[in-house]
Motif scaffolding. Sequence first.
Motif, PDB file in Angstrom:
ATOM      1  N   ALA A   9       0.818  -1.206   0.000  1.00  0.00           N
ATOM      2  CA  ALA A   9       0.000   0.000   0.000  1.00  0.00           C
ATOM      3  C   ALA A   9       0.856   1.261   0.000  1.00  0.00           C
ATOM      4  O   ALA A   9       0.318   2.368   0.018  1.00  0.00           O
ATOM      5  CB  ALA A   9      -0.930   0.017   1.211  1.00  0.00           C
ATOM      6  N   GLY A  10       2.169   1.088  -0.036  1.00  0.00           N
ATOM      7  CA  GLY A  10       3.080   2.220  -0.019  1.00  0.00           C
ATOM      8  C   GLY A  10       3.325   2.795  -1.399  1.00  0.00           C
ATOM      9  O   GLY A  10       2.909   2.239  -2.422  1.00  0.00           O
ATOM     10  N   PHE A  11       4.015   3.898  -1.420  1.00  0.00           N
ATOM     11  CA  PHE A  11       4.297   4.642  -2.642  1.00  0.00           C
ATOM     12  C   PHE A  11       5.012   3.786  -3.676  1.00  0.00           C
ATOM     13  O   PHE A  11       4.538   3.589  -4.796  1.00  0.00           O
ATOM     14  CB  PHE A  11       5.120   5.875  -2.250  1.00  0.00           C
ATOM     15  N   ILE A  12       6.155   3.227  -3.315  1.00  0.00           N
ATOM     16  CA  ILE A  12       6.938   2.427  -4.262  1.00  0.00           C
ATOM     17  C   ILE A  12       6.335   1.033  -4.394  1.00  0.00           C
ATOM     18  O   ILE A  12       6.269   0.472  -5.487  1.00  0.00           O
ATOM     19  CB  ILE A  12       8.414   2.363  -3.825  1.00  0.00           C
ATOM     20  N   LYS A  42      -3.287   5.296   1.167  1.00  0.00           N
ATOM     21  CA  LYS A  42      -2.826   3.910   1.079  1.00  0.00           C
ATOM     22  C   LYS A  42      -3.933   2.987   0.560  1.00  0.00           C
ATOM     23  O   LYS A  42      -3.688   2.116  -0.280  1.00  0.00           O
ATOM     24  CB  LYS A  42      -2.329   3.439   2.450  1.00  0.00           C
ATOM     25  N   ARG A  43      -5.136   3.194   1.048  1.00  0.00           N
ATOM     26  CA  ARG A  43      -6.251   2.353   0.591  1.00  0.00           C
ATOM     27  C   ARG A  43      -6.584   2.630  -0.874  1.00  0.00           C
ATOM     28  O   ARG A  43      -6.981   1.713  -1.609  1.00  0.00           O
ATOM     29  CB  ARG A  43      -7.468   2.561   1.488  1.00  0.00           C
ATOM     30  N   ALA A  44      -6.418   3.860  -1.304  1.00  0.00           N
ATOM     31  CA  ALA A  44      -6.649   4.184  -2.713  1.00  0.00           C
ATOM     32  C   ALA A  44      -5.638   3.481  -3.607  1.00  0.00           C
ATOM     33  O   ALA A  44      -5.972   3.036  -4.717  1.00  0.00           O
ATOM     34  CB  ALA A  44      -6.584   5.696  -2.918  1.00  0.00           C
ATOM     35  N   LEU A  49      -4.853  -1.307  -7.489  1.00  0.00           N
ATOM     36  CA  LEU A  49      -4.333  -2.629  -7.858  1.00  0.00           C
ATOM     37  C   LEU A  49      -5.464  -3.643  -7.961  1.00  0.00           C
ATOM     38  O   LEU A  49      -5.509  -4.454  -8.893  1.00  0.00           O
ATOM     39  CB  LEU A  49      -3.293  -3.090  -6.835  1.00  0.00           C
ATOM     40  N   ASP A  50      -6.378  -3.613  -7.005  1.00  0.00           N
ATOM     41  CA  ASP A  50      -7.518  -4.544  -7.025  1.00  0.00           C
ATOM     42  C   ASP A  50      -8.356  -4.372  -8.286  1.00  0.00           C
ATOM     43  O   ASP A  50      -8.805  -5.346  -8.906  1.00  0.00           O
ATOM     44  CB  ASP A  50      -8.403  -4.317  -5.798  1.00  0.00           C
TER      45      ASP A  50
END
Length: 335
Positions: A9-12, A42-44, A49-50
């Motif tokens: 959920a992080g930037f990279i 983070k949830r966004a 990805l989902d």
Amino acid sequence: MSTLITGAAGFIGMQVAAALLRRGEAVVGIDNFTPYYSVELKRARVARLDAGFGGLFTFIDGDFGDAAALAGALAGQRIDRIVHLGAQPGVRYSLENPAAYVHSNIAGHVNILELARHRAVSHLVYASSSSVYGMRADTPFRVADRADTPISLYAATKRADELLSETYAHLFRIPLTGLRFFTVYGPWGRPDMAVWKFTEAVLQGRPIDVYNHGDMRRDFTFVDDIVNGVVLALDHPPADDHREKPGGFTTPHRLYNIGNNRSERLTDMIAIIEQACGRKAELNLLPMQAGDVYQTAADIDDIQRDLGFAPTTPISVGIPAFVDWYRTDWLSRKA
């Protein structure tokens, strides 16, 4: 091929996951949504990805700093490789909450090394930091330089991760690659980083805090270049040839700098933000912050030679790309 990505959920982490998923690989992501910065952001990232990759992406809400919880969460999950990007970030926050860094960056790193050992993964790539070089006067920083004088707890934990990795590579012959990141920025970035904070403040007409009265330099690296380097490293695990060297034998463990190979003046970065935002910045000039370093600059000869890594994005291109994403994407989500 299935790759575990910590800090998904992080930037990279989100963008490395997307790069592997676009290649048709399966990704298992883990993150525990610590509130160090916006959990909404983070949830966004995870939602992106989902939504974009269907059944190839599996997400686990869990804490890799808890060994028992990690083992339970990953039971039954196939893991061929690991990209370990999860950590408690931030130089300044480490002065206020050192326990968070010991939990995530030390205990968590050992837990991932143990996972790699017992799952016999083909390669573990992990995030280190340019902070390990400390307050060096000579630049650019080279991997062969001594890195035993960290000036923040965050930097000390990242250097400890490198030493722990060397030990595991020696004892258990696990192929490991550590990447020393240099000031990463770009779309979907971190709100605690200067490019985001300065952009937000300029657009809102608020003053920005500029440390050391603006006399600082950073090797700003665009996230697309970082992602390319991480994937290159993942695809090329170090060989374990047991060659003898002075003082002992080689291990299947490499360290690389991964940066833009240019040290930019902080004032130049601010000027590009001003131009991209169409507004002047109000500067609140402050002395050097405890734990900060004056200058970073990456020598990337090793990763260029071994992996063909070549950053392509100057700040004159990357910063306007971030400002455009912030205005057209992130602010629209907040509206």
